[in-house]
Design an enzyme around this catalytic site. Structure first.
Site, PDB file in Angstrom:
ATOM      1  N   ASP A  28       0.830  -1.212   0.000  1.00 12.38           N
ATOM      2  CA  ASP A  28       0.000   0.000   0.000  1.00 12.38           C
ATOM      3  C   ASP A  28       0.867   1.266   0.000  1.00 12.38           C
ATOM      4  O   ASP A  28       1.992   1.253   0.508  1.00 12.38           O
ATOM      5  CB  ASP A  28      -0.907  -0.034   1.234  1.00 12.38           C
ATOM      6  CG  ASP A  28      -2.088   0.922   1.115  1.00 12.38           C
ATOM      7  OD1 ASP A  28      -2.348   1.427   0.009  1.00 12.38           O
ATOM      8  OD2 ASP A  28      -2.750   1.156   2.151  1.00 12.38           O
ATOM      9  N   GLY A  31       0.008   5.567  -4.304  1.00 11.16           N
ATOM     10  CA  GLY A  31      -0.573   6.859  -4.659  1.00 11.16           C
ATOM     11  C   GLY A  31       0.045   7.986  -3.848  1.00 11.16           C
ATOM     12  O   GLY A  31       0.439   9.029  -4.395  1.00 11.16           O
ATOM     13  N   HIS A  45       2.381   3.650  -8.956  1.00  9.06           N
ATOM     14  CA  HIS A  45       2.130   2.242  -9.276  1.00  9.06           C
ATOM     15  C   HIS A  45       3.314   1.648 -10.035  1.00  9.06           C
ATOM     16  O   HIS A  45       3.730   0.520  -9.786  1.00  9.06           O
ATOM     17  CB  HIS A  45       0.840   2.098 -10.077  1.00  9.06           C
ATOM     18  CG  HIS A  45      -0.382   2.452  -9.287  1.00  9.06           C
ATOM     19  ND1 HIS A  45      -0.602   1.967  -8.019  1.00  9.06           N
ATOM     20  CD2 HIS A  45      -1.436   3.262  -9.572  1.00  9.06           C
ATOM     21  CE1 HIS A  45      -1.762   2.451  -7.555  1.00  9.06           C
ATOM     22  NE2 HIS A  45      -2.274   3.249  -8.484  1.00  9.06           N
ATOM     23  N   GLU A  75     -12.473  -4.601  -3.706  1.00  8.30           N
ATOM     24  CA  GLU A  75     -12.934  -3.220  -3.491  1.00  8.30           C
ATOM     25  C   GLU A  75     -12.250  -2.237  -4.439  1.00  8.30           C
ATOM     26  O   GLU A  75     -12.759  -1.134  -4.667  1.00  8.30           O
ATOM     27  CB  GLU A  75     -12.672  -2.789  -2.040  1.00  8.30           C
ATOM     28  CG  GLU A  75     -13.574  -3.458  -1.013  1.00  8.30           C
ATOM     29  CD  GLU A  75     -13.269  -4.944  -0.780  1.00  8.30           C
ATOM     30  OE1 GLU A  75     -12.087  -5.334  -0.932  1.00  8.30           O
ATOM     31  OE2 GLU A  75     -14.200  -5.705  -0.482  1.00  8.30           O
ATOM     32  N   LEU A 139       9.782 -21.233  -4.489  1.00  4.84           N
ATOM     33  CA  LEU A 139       8.882 -20.274  -3.834  1.00  4.84           C
ATOM     34  C   LEU A 139       7.483 -20.329  -4.432  1.00  4.84           C
ATOM     35  O   LEU A 139       7.322 -20.305  -5.652  1.00  4.84           O
ATOM     36  CB  LEU A 139       9.445 -18.853  -3.994  1.00  4.84           C
ATOM     37  CG  LEU A 139       8.566 -17.719  -3.465  1.00  4.84           C
ATOM     38  CD1 LEU A 139       8.547 -17.709  -1.936  1.00  4.84           C
ATOM     39  CD2 LEU A 139       9.040 -16.362  -3.984  1.00  4.84           C
TER      40      LEU A 139
HETATM   41  C1  IPE Z   1      -5.449  -2.672  -0.096  1.00  2.00           C
HETATM   42  O1  IPE Z   1      -5.097  -1.328  -0.268  1.00  2.00           O
HETATM   43  C2  IPE Z   1      -5.404  -3.402  -1.396  1.00  2.00           C
HETATM   44  C3  IPE Z   1      -4.093  -3.487  -2.045  1.00  2.00           C
HETATM   45  C4  IPE Z   1      -2.964  -3.074  -1.569  1.00  2.00           C
HETATM   46  C5  IPE Z   1      -4.128  -4.111  -3.322  1.00  2.00           C
HETATM   47  P1  IPE Z   1      -6.197  -0.184  -0.418  1.00  2.00           P
HETATM   48  O2  IPE Z   1      -5.456   1.084  -0.527  1.00  2.00           O
HETATM   49  O3  IPE Z   1      -7.157  -0.519  -1.491  1.00  2.00           O
HETATM   50  O4  IPE Z   1      -6.959  -0.313   0.973  1.00  2.00           O
HETATM   51  P2  IPE Z   1      -7.856   0.744   1.771  1.00  2.00           P
HETATM   52  O5  IPE Z   1      -8.901   1.229   0.835  1.00  2.00           O
HETATM   53  O6  IPE Z   1      -6.955   1.855   2.225  1.00  2.00           O
HETATM   54  O7  IPE Z   1      -8.386  -0.039   2.931  1.00  2.00           O
HETATM   55  C1  IPE Z   2      -1.621   0.294  -3.357  1.00  7.57           C
HETATM   56  O1  IPE Z   2      -1.395   1.667  -3.389  1.00  7.57           O
HETATM   57  C2  IPE Z   2      -1.872  -0.281  -4.727  1.00  7.57           C
HETATM   58  C3  IPE Z   2      -3.268  -0.700  -4.956  1.00  7.57           C
HETATM   59  C4  IPE Z   2      -4.246  -0.649  -4.111  1.00  7.57           C
HETATM   60  C5  IPE Z   2      -3.552  -1.222  -6.277  1.00  7.57           C
HETATM   61  P1  IPE Z   2      -2.589   2.699  -3.353  1.00  7.57           P
HETATM   62  O2  IPE Z   2      -3.005   3.000  -4.755  1.00  7.57           O
HETATM   63  O3  IPE Z   2      -3.670   2.235  -2.470  1.00  7.57           O
HETATM   64  O4  IPE Z   2      -1.877   3.965  -2.733  1.00  7.57           O
HETATM   65  P2  IPE Z   2      -2.477   4.964  -1.659  1.00  7.57           P
HETATM   66  O5  IPE Z   2      -2.979   4.150  -0.514  1.00  7.57           O
HETATM   67  O6  IPE Z   2      -3.584   5.710  -2.342  1.00  7.57           O
HETATM   68  O7  IPE Z   2      -1.341   5.835  -1.262  1.00  7.57           O
HETATM   69 MG    MG Z   3      -4.079   2.453  -0.495  1.00  3.88          MG
END
Ligand code: IPE
Ligand code: IPE
Ligand code: MG
Length: 246
Positions: A28, A31, A45, A75, A139
């Protein structure tokens, strides 16, 4: 990839006996990593996919049995179309460029999640990766895509119910675990989440029953091999009692 010797592991502050057998990572913060730099989210990404190589490689070298990566949740379909299409292009690019090396290194890829909702090109890349590496014995690399733990559990329950009808009897408690995507793999030992969020976001709810949780404020694109080693060292320090006494 060369397996790390006991001495090499020791020099990193790790020991074979205290390594997790199965690690899961909620990757996570892509973004926010980009936003912090004044860049569009898509740059985050892309930077995120560049981290995959060293984390997978180290897992394999250290002799971790299973690595489960959360790449796209049930989600995440709520994201804007443009962002989803960037993510899907990166997925195809990633599999095309890495699959040969992963295969050479005996990595077996399994997708956790239903592939049907993905665009045809993505589905094809995922099926190809699974097919090509099906007989590998190194793995286990599980990539969670269109994955949600509740959907996984309901799917297993549905299949058990079908079995029960077929058998005319309860198929047994083991039947349930054998219908989860993680069937046959070691128990989840360590769940890592980057970016400072401290929640599971519908990831491996059943499997995480006794997992150690490790949260770090580091955004996924900054989660280097050294950060991973720190998490593994912290795991080694945890006293796991499973309800018993130390
Ligand atoms: C969880 O991250 C899913 C992935 C890392 C693929 P999100 O960014 O979607 O989760 P929330 O919305 O903060 O819970
Ligand atoms: C995780 O990073 C990648 C996916 C969920 C696909 P995010 O896209 O959720 O990044 P943040 O949480 O908005 O920083
Ligand atoms: Mg996120």
């Amino acid at each position: 990839m060369a397996k790390l010797t006991a001495e090499q592991l020791n020099s990193l502050g790790l020991q074979q006996e205290t390594l997790p057998r199965h690690v899961a990572i909620v990757m996570d913060g892509n973004g926010r990593w980009a936003q912090k730099r004044g860049l569009p989210r898509s740059f985050g990404h892309r930077a995120g996919t560049e981290r995959l190589r060293e984390i997978i490689r180290f897992s394999s070298d250290a002799g971790i049995r299973s690595l489960t990566l959360y790449a796209f949740s049930t989600e995440n379909w709520r994201r804007p179309e443009e962002e989803k299409s960037v993510l899907f292009s990166l997925l195809i690019e990633y599999f095309n460029s890495e699959i040969d090396e992963l295969h050479e290194n005996n990595v077996r890829i399994t997708i956790f999640g239903e592939k049907d909702p993905f665009p045809e090109k993505v589905r094809a890349a995922l099926l190809r990766a699974e097919d090509k590496t099906r007989n590998n014995t190194g793995l286990r690399l599980n990539i969670a895509l269109n994955y949600g733990s509740r959907a996984e559990i309901l799917r297993a329950v549905r299949r058990c119910a079908e079995k029960a009808v077929e058998l005319g009897a309860y198929p047994g408690d083991e039947a349930f675990e054998s219908e989860l995507y993680s069937a046959g793999q070691p128990e989840l030992d360590l769940m890592i989440r980057t970016s400072g969020e401290e929640r599971l976001s519908n990831f491996l709810l059943w499997q995480a029953a006794y997992a150690e949780l490790y949260f770090t404020p580091i955004y996924w694109p900054d989660f280097t091999r050294d950060e991973y080693i720190q998490a593994l060292r912290e795991f080694a320090r945890r006293g796991r009692r499973f309800g018993g006494l130390a």
